[in-house]
Design an enzyme around this catalytic site. Structure first.
Site, mmCIF file in Angstrom:
data_model
loop_
_atom_site.group_PDB
_atom_site.id
_atom_site.type_symbol
_atom_site.label_atom_id
_atom_site.label_comp_id
_atom_site.label_asym_id
_atom_site.label_seq_id
_atom_site.Cartn_x
_atom_site.Cartn_y
_atom_site.Cartn_z
ATOM 1 C CG ASP A 19 -1.668 1.225 1.474
ATOM 2 O OD1 ASP A 19 -2.375 1.657 0.543
ATOM 3 O OD2 ASP A 19 -1.575 1.798 2.576
ATOM 4 C CG ASP A 21 -1.660 7.845 0.488
ATOM 5 O OD1 ASP A 21 -0.617 8.503 0.316
ATOM 6 O OD2 ASP A 21 -2.618 7.888 -0.307
#
Length: 231
Positions: A19, A21
């Protein structure tokens, strides 16, 4: 699971899927500031403090977040799709400007893990709800302009129909890598991300982040404060 078990989980994987953020860098605070900048520019009296933003982060996607907040406000003036798109454009441009100042380094252990994974011959991928522009702004600053050459698959929210917690980004990454879910590890920081990867049957390692520290991570294989020592 102990850090040594986490290291073993990482080392056994054919591919590491990240991922962005909150996982690679603590970007969410900059996103929050950029949203508020866009609201001022648009003449809206909106302000997302950290508590409001933490709640809104349950909604994945920037434009979706704006639409959700607008829907919660009583007697709100109409906001068209074009208005939302313009707000998001201004927000994204301001976010990129903040990132370019170098104020948002990668989180502890991230660079070492990427380097070690490449040295071991593991494949790297990204599965995120953010945009390609946001990914490039962050990683060009942190890893250099040719960062994308190190990743075999980069799937963003705009590439799929449904964003996390739907599994779409992870299923697309698996299709591009031509790997089984069990051969990969997803590295996430939020319950929505964990659910998305789990629905794709990918084992999940959680690295706790600022806004999602209190999420329920009971379905994750590993929960760590950061990625230090995994390289």
């Amino acid at each position: 699971m102990e850090p040594t078990d986490a290291s073993e989980l990482i080392r056994r994987a054919a591919a590491l899927i990240f991922d962005v953020d909150g996982t690679l860098a603590e970007t969410e605070e900059l996103h929050r500031q950029a949203f508020n900048h866009a609201f001022v520019r648009h003449g809206l009296d909106w302000h997302w403090d950290r508590a409001v933003y933490k709640d809104l982060l349950r909604v994945t996607g920037g434009k979706e977040r704006i639409r959700a907040y607008h829907g919660r406000r009583e007697n709100a003036s109409p906001l068209s799709d074009a208005d939302i798109a313009e707000l998001h454009r201004v927000k994204t441009a301001h976010y990129a400007g903040l990132i370019e100042t170098g104020c948002c380094p990668l989180r502890p252990g991230v660079t070492d893990l990427l380097t070690a994974a490449k040295a071991r011959g593991q494949r790297l991928a990204i599965a995120t709800t953010t945009s390609h522009g946001n990914i490039d702004a962050l990683l060009s600053q942190a890893l250099g302009k040719r960062w994308a050459a190190d990743f075999d698959a980069i799937v963003a929210g705009d590439d799929v129909r449904d964003k996390k917690p739907a599994p779409d980004v992870y299923l697309e990454v698996l299709a591009r890598l031509k790997l089984e879910a069990s051969d990969c590890v997803a590295i996430e920081d939020s319950a929505n991300g964990m659910i998305a990867a789990s629905r794709a049957n990918i084992p999940v390692l959680i690295t706790r982040s600022m806004f999602f520290r209190d999420d329920d991570f009971s379905a994750a294989r590993v929960v760590l404060d950061d990625l230090s020592g995994l390289g």
